[in-house]
Design a protein around this motif. Sequence first.
Motif, PDB file in Angstrom:
ATOM      1  N   PHE A 246      -9.832 -25.658  33.109  1.00 39.86           N
ATOM      2  CA  PHE A 246     -11.057 -24.869  32.981  1.00 39.86           C
ATOM      3  C   PHE A 246     -11.851 -25.188  31.720  1.00 39.86           C
ATOM      4  O   PHE A 246     -13.061 -25.000  31.695  1.00 39.86           O
ATOM      5  N   HIS A 247     -11.206 -25.658  30.661  1.00 39.17           N
ATOM      6  CA  HIS A 247     -11.892 -26.072  29.427  1.00 39.17           C
ATOM      7  C   HIS A 247     -12.866 -25.012  28.914  1.00 39.17           C
ATOM      8  O   HIS A 247     -14.014 -25.312  28.579  1.00 39.17           O
ATOM      9  N   GLY A 248     -12.422 -23.753  28.878  1.00 42.06           N
ATOM     10  CA  GLY A 248     -13.246 -22.686  28.341  1.00 42.06           C
ATOM     11  C   GLY A 248     -14.216 -22.064  29.331  1.00 42.06           C
ATOM     12  O   GLY A 248     -14.931 -21.126  29.004  1.00 42.06           O
ATOM     13  N   ARG A 249     -14.262 -22.600  30.536  1.00 43.13           N
ATOM     14  CA  ARG A 249     -15.145 -22.034  31.564  1.00 43.13           C
ATOM     15  C   ARG A 249     -14.402 -20.937  32.329  1.00 43.13           C
ATOM     16  O   ARG A 249     -13.184 -20.954  32.437  1.00 43.13           O
ATOM     17  N   ALA A 250     -15.146 -20.037  32.897  1.00 42.92           N
ATOM     18  CA  ALA A 250     -14.564 -19.031  33.780  1.00 42.92           C
ATOM     19  C   ALA A 250     -14.290 -19.685  35.130  1.00 42.92           C
ATOM     20  O   ALA A 250     -15.042 -20.574  35.556  1.00 42.92           O
ATOM     21  N   PRO A 251     -13.234 -19.266  35.817  1.00 43.13           N
ATOM     22  CA  PRO A 251     -12.967 -19.835  37.147  1.00 43.13           C
ATOM     23  C   PRO A 251     -14.173 -19.738  38.092  1.00 43.13           C
ATOM     24  O   PRO A 251     -14.442 -20.668  38.853  1.00 43.13           O
ATOM     25  N   LEU A 252     -14.919 -18.639  37.997  1.00 39.13           N
ATOM     26  CA  LEU A 252     -16.102 -18.497  38.843  1.00 39.13           C
ATOM     27  C   LEU A 252     -17.146 -19.567  38.529  1.00 39.13           C
ATOM     28  O   LEU A 252     -17.802 -20.085  39.429  1.00 39.13           O
ATOM     29  N   ASP A 253     -17.275 -19.932  37.257  1.00 41.39           N
ATOM     30  CA  ASP A 253     -18.209 -20.991  36.874  1.00 41.39           C
ATOM     31  C   ASP A 253     -17.803 -22.324  37.488  1.00 41.39           C
ATOM     32  O   ASP A 253     -18.649 -23.157  37.796  1.00 41.39           O
ATOM     33  N   VAL A 254     -16.508 -22.524  37.667  1.00 37.29           N
ATOM     34  CA  VAL A 254     -16.010 -23.768  38.247  1.00 37.29           C
ATOM     35  C   VAL A 254     -16.293 -23.807  39.749  1.00 37.29           C
ATOM     36  O   VAL A 254     -16.803 -24.797  40.270  1.00 37.29           O
ATOM     37  N   ILE A 255     -15.980 -22.714  40.453  1.00 39.19           N
ATOM     38  CA  ILE A 255     -16.129 -22.751  41.911  1.00 39.19           C
ATOM     39  C   ILE A 255     -17.570 -22.576  42.380  1.00 39.19           C
ATOM     40  O   ILE A 255     -17.889 -22.937  43.515  1.00 39.19           O
ATOM     41  N   GLU A 256     -18.448 -22.053  41.511  1.00 42.62           N
ATOM     42  CA  GLU A 256     -19.831 -21.879  41.936  1.00 42.62           C
ATOM     43  C   GLU A 256     -20.553 -23.209  42.135  1.00 42.62           C
ATOM     44  O   GLU A 256     -21.640 -23.239  42.705  1.00 42.62           O
ATOM     45  N   SER A 257     -19.931 -24.290  41.732  1.00 43.84           N
ATOM     46  CA  SER A 257     -20.517 -25.610  41.982  1.00 43.84           C
ATOM     47  C   SER A 257     -20.588 -25.895  43.475  1.00 43.84           C
ATOM     48  O   SER A 257     -21.364 -26.733  43.912  1.00 43.84           O
ATOM     49  N   GLY A 258     -19.741 -25.191  44.250  1.00 44.49           N
ATOM     50  CA  GLY A 258     -19.696 -25.429  45.684  1.00 44.49           C
ATOM     51  C   GLY A 258     -18.800 -26.589  46.069  1.00 44.49           C
ATOM     52  O   GLY A 258     -18.586 -26.849  47.246  1.00 44.49           O
ATOM     53  N   ASP A 259     -18.267 -27.277  45.076  1.00 45.82           N
ATOM     54  CA  ASP A 259     -17.389 -28.412  45.331  1.00 45.82           C
ATOM     55  C   ASP A 259     -16.061 -27.917  45.910  1.00 45.82           C
ATOM     56  O   ASP A 259     -15.402 -27.062  45.318  1.00 45.82           O
ATOM     57  N   PHE A 260     -15.682 -28.452  47.048  1.00 45.91           N
ATOM     58  CA  PHE A 260     -14.454 -28.015  47.706  1.00 45.91           C
ATOM     59  C   PHE A 260     -13.233 -28.279  46.829  1.00 45.91           C
ATOM     60  O   PHE A 260     -12.334 -27.452  46.739  1.00 45.91           O
ATOM     61  N   GLY A 261     -13.221 -29.410  46.158  1.00 45.11           N
ATOM     62  CA  GLY A 261     -12.103 -29.749  45.269  1.00 45.11           C
ATOM     63  C   GLY A 261     -11.952 -28.750  44.138  1.00 45.11           C
ATOM     64  O   GLY A 261     -10.839 -28.398  43.751  1.00 45.11           O
ATOM     65  N   ALA A 262     -13.065 -28.276  43.594  1.00 42.67           N
ATOM     66  CA  ALA A 262     -13.017 -27.278  42.516  1.00 42.67           C
ATOM     67  C   ALA A 262     -12.421 -25.966  43.022  1.00 42.67           C
ATOM     68  O   ALA A 262     -11.637 -25.324  42.326  1.00 42.67           O
ATOM     69  N   LEU A 263     -12.770 -25.592  44.255  1.00 41.34           N
ATOM     70  CA  LEU A 263     -12.215 -24.371  44.843  1.00 41.34           C
ATOM     71  C   LEU A 263     -10.707 -24.524  45.035  1.00 41.34           C
ATOM     72  O   LEU A 263      -9.926 -23.639  44.680  1.00 41.34           O
TER      73      LEU A 263
END
Length: 134
Positions: A102-119
């Motif tokens: 996550f490197h300091g990001r919130a999990p929601l910030d990661v998955i909001e990209s819409g990238d399936f791999g991130a989810l």
Amino acid sequence: MTAIAAKKSPADARRMGVSGLRAAFNILDMWGCSAEQAQAILRLPKATYYKYRNDPASARLDRDQLTRISYLLNIHQALRIAFSNPENVYGFMRKQNHNPYFHGRAPLDVIESGDFGALYETFRRIDALRGGLW
């Protein structure tokens, strides 16, 4: 499609998808997602998102969307197992996370990209909190 859904009739599988979509909308709301975030996470165009929000029974979901819903439901379940406090269950996805992925990001910030791999990767890391093995 899950093994359970594959054994169901098309009508049963559709009902399961609609139920899952309703649950996913509720979870995303509890996480404090904006409409734009939810659209990206579920891979729904804006008009379709609002149509399904107003009438989930009208949803026609493809395999990718059903899998995304499944990951959201499983993330929620893992959080419910890992935490007994509702603020953590529903707030975890908005909290900064300093673990390597996550490197300091919130999990929601990661998955909001819409990238399936991130989810998927977010699910794996949250599932590990409850002792899940991937």
